[in-house]
Design a protein around this motif. Structure first.
Motif, PDB file in Angstrom:
ATOM      1  N   LYS A   1       0.788  -1.227   0.000  1.00  0.00           N
ATOM      2  CA  LYS A   1       0.000   0.000   0.000  1.00  0.00           C
ATOM      3  C   LYS A   1       0.829   1.291   0.000  1.00  0.00           C
ATOM      4  O   LYS A   1       0.271   2.386  -0.033  1.00  0.00           O
ATOM      5  CB  LYS A   1      -0.977   0.056   1.189  1.00  0.00           C
ATOM      6  CG  LYS A   1      -1.989  -1.075   1.232  1.00  0.00           C
ATOM      7  CD  LYS A   1      -2.952  -0.900   2.396  1.00  0.00           C
ATOM      8  CE  LYS A   1      -3.964  -2.028   2.440  1.00  0.00           C
ATOM      9  NZ  LYS A   1      -4.929  -1.868   3.560  1.00  0.00           N
ATOM     10  N   LEU A   2       2.158   1.184   0.011  1.00  0.00           N
ATOM     11  CA  LEU A   2       3.020   2.352   0.055  1.00  0.00           C
ATOM     12  C   LEU A   2       3.711   2.512  -1.304  1.00  0.00           C
ATOM     13  O   LEU A   2       4.370   1.586  -1.797  1.00  0.00           O
ATOM     14  CB  LEU A   2       4.068   2.210   1.163  1.00  0.00           C
ATOM     15  CG  LEU A   2       5.077   3.363   1.302  1.00  0.00           C
ATOM     16  CD1 LEU A   2       4.357   4.636   1.735  1.00  0.00           C
ATOM     17  CD2 LEU A   2       6.172   2.995   2.309  1.00  0.00           C
TER      18      LEU A   2
ATOM     19  N   THR B   1      11.189   5.503  -1.140  1.00  0.00           N
ATOM     20  CA  THR B   1      11.661   4.712  -0.002  1.00  0.00           C
ATOM     21  C   THR B   1      13.100   4.293  -0.292  1.00  0.00           C
ATOM     22  O   THR B   1      13.614   4.487  -1.408  1.00  0.00           O
ATOM     23  CB  THR B   1      10.791   3.470   0.211  1.00  0.00           C
ATOM     24  OG1 THR B   1      10.933   2.605  -0.922  1.00  0.00           O
ATOM     25  CG2 THR B   1       9.319   3.833   0.393  1.00  0.00           C
ATOM     26  N   GLU B   2      13.744   3.721   0.695  1.00  0.00           N
ATOM     27  CA  GLU B   2      15.126   3.276   0.489  1.00  0.00           C
ATOM     28  C   GLU B   2      15.208   2.259  -0.641  1.00  0.00           C
ATOM     29  O   GLU B   2      16.089   2.328  -1.516  1.00  0.00           O
ATOM     30  CB  GLU B   2      15.661   2.673   1.797  1.00  0.00           C
ATOM     31  CG  GLU B   2      17.097   2.204   1.703  1.00  0.00           C
ATOM     32  CD  GLU B   2      17.604   1.618   3.023  1.00  0.00           C
ATOM     33  OE1 GLU B   2      18.747   1.116   3.042  1.00  0.00           O
ATOM     34  OE2 GLU B   2      16.840   1.660   4.011  1.00  0.00           O
TER      35      GLU B   2
ATOM     36  N   ASN C   1      16.108   1.237  -6.680  1.00  0.00           N
ATOM     37  CA  ASN C   1      15.565   0.771  -7.953  1.00  0.00           C
ATOM     38  C   ASN C   1      15.512   1.905  -8.977  1.00  0.00           C
ATOM     39  O   ASN C   1      15.760   1.695 -10.167  1.00  0.00           O
ATOM     40  CB  ASN C   1      14.161   0.202  -7.746  1.00  0.00           C
ATOM     41  CG  ASN C   1      14.180  -1.265  -7.379  1.00  0.00           C
ATOM     42  OD1 ASN C   1      15.155  -1.960  -7.663  1.00  0.00           O
ATOM     43  ND2 ASN C   1      13.111  -1.741  -6.755  1.00  0.00           N
ATOM     44  N   ALA C   2      15.148   3.118  -8.536  1.00  0.00           N
ATOM     45  CA  ALA C   2      15.073   4.252  -9.445  1.00  0.00           C
ATOM     46  C   ALA C   2      16.441   4.539 -10.074  1.00  0.00           C
ATOM     47  O   ALA C   2      16.548   4.802 -11.287  1.00  0.00           O
ATOM     48  CB  ALA C   2      14.555   5.485  -8.708  1.00  0.00           C
TER      49      ALA C   2
END
Length: 248
Positions: A49-50, A66-67, A72-73
């Motif tokens: 859900k995040l 997020t970390e 991944n980005a």
């Protein structure tokens, strides 16, 4: 981009049953035209859900929240994932929007009209009529007032077309006027869904709810009179039937 953009979403869900974790991706196309320049593509990845990573065609790269998403980005912005996301705006959004846009433009919904009287908001006229038009599509519409068949241009105010939550529209038009005996006042609606203008005449008689109240009150009054009369007749007959006994 402007918040008034239309949008549609395609939801891809991949469920990992181990330990009950859930990961899914949502593709969104926001647009105000069928031209590629008026289309914004957003691909969001969610974990439990995040939202942890997103590609936005305006930013033109992946952004992590997020970390795990940041890592991944950084990796996706250097790989084929970025090229695929950039191509999705044209491949996925542009093609589908062209089809959906034309399909929507060929659809229409007829309006329905409610005409009522309210207290006048100014001292110029003692009366005000409100013509409320509901549930029409597309947005473009024309609402006018007629007085004995002639269009009224003064003492008329109207709202803008207001969007409902179900993609239909509504509008209200107000007419302040001074009633005249024998006149005919109408609200005329012109819309793409109508083969001819929809004309609703104002009926100055009481609404049905008020007529029902009056009818019930009158029935109660008549019933009360009948019962009173019956009681009076009974009393008179009893009085006449009494035998008077003379006293010594």
């Amino acid at each position: 981009m402007a918040s008034s953009f239309l949008s549609f979403s395609l939801l891809f869900i991949t469920v990992y049953t181990a330990d009950g974790f859930l990961e899914y991706a949502v593709d969104r196309c926001q647009f105000n035209s069928t031209e590629l320049g008026g289309i914004r593509f957003i691909r969001s990845y969610y974990y439990n859900k995040l939202e942890d990573i997103r590609f936005d065609s305006v930013v033109d790269r992946y952004v992590g929240y997020t970390e795990h998403g940041v890592k991944n980005a950084e990796r996706w912005n250097k790989g084929p994932e970025l090229t695929a996301a950039r191509a999705a705006r044209e491949r996925y959004c542009h093609n589908n929007i062209g089809i959906d846009y034309q399909s929507a433009l060929t659809k229409s919904a007829k309006p329905y009209v409610r005409l009522r009287s309210v207290a006048s908001s100014s001292g110029n006229h003692p009366s005000m009529l409100v013509c409320s038009v509901y549930d029409f599509y597309p947005k473009q519409i024309r609402v006018t007032w007629l007085r004995d068949g002639q269009e009224v241009s003064s003492d008329v105010t109207s709202t803008d077309e207001m969007a409902d939550t179900d993609w239909y529209y509504q509008i209200q038009s107000h007419l302040e006027y001074t009633p005249r005996s024998g006149e005919k006042i109408s609200c005329m609606v012109e819309h793409a869904s109508l083969q001819e203008p929809l004309v609703t005449d104002w009926d100055p008689s009481l609404p049905e709810s008020e007529r029902n109240k009056i009818a019930i009150g009158a029935s109660g009054l008549i019933l009360g009179l009948i019962l009173s009369l019956a009681g009076f007749i009974y009393y008179k007959r009893k009085s006449q039937g009494r035998i008077l006994v003379p006293s010594n």
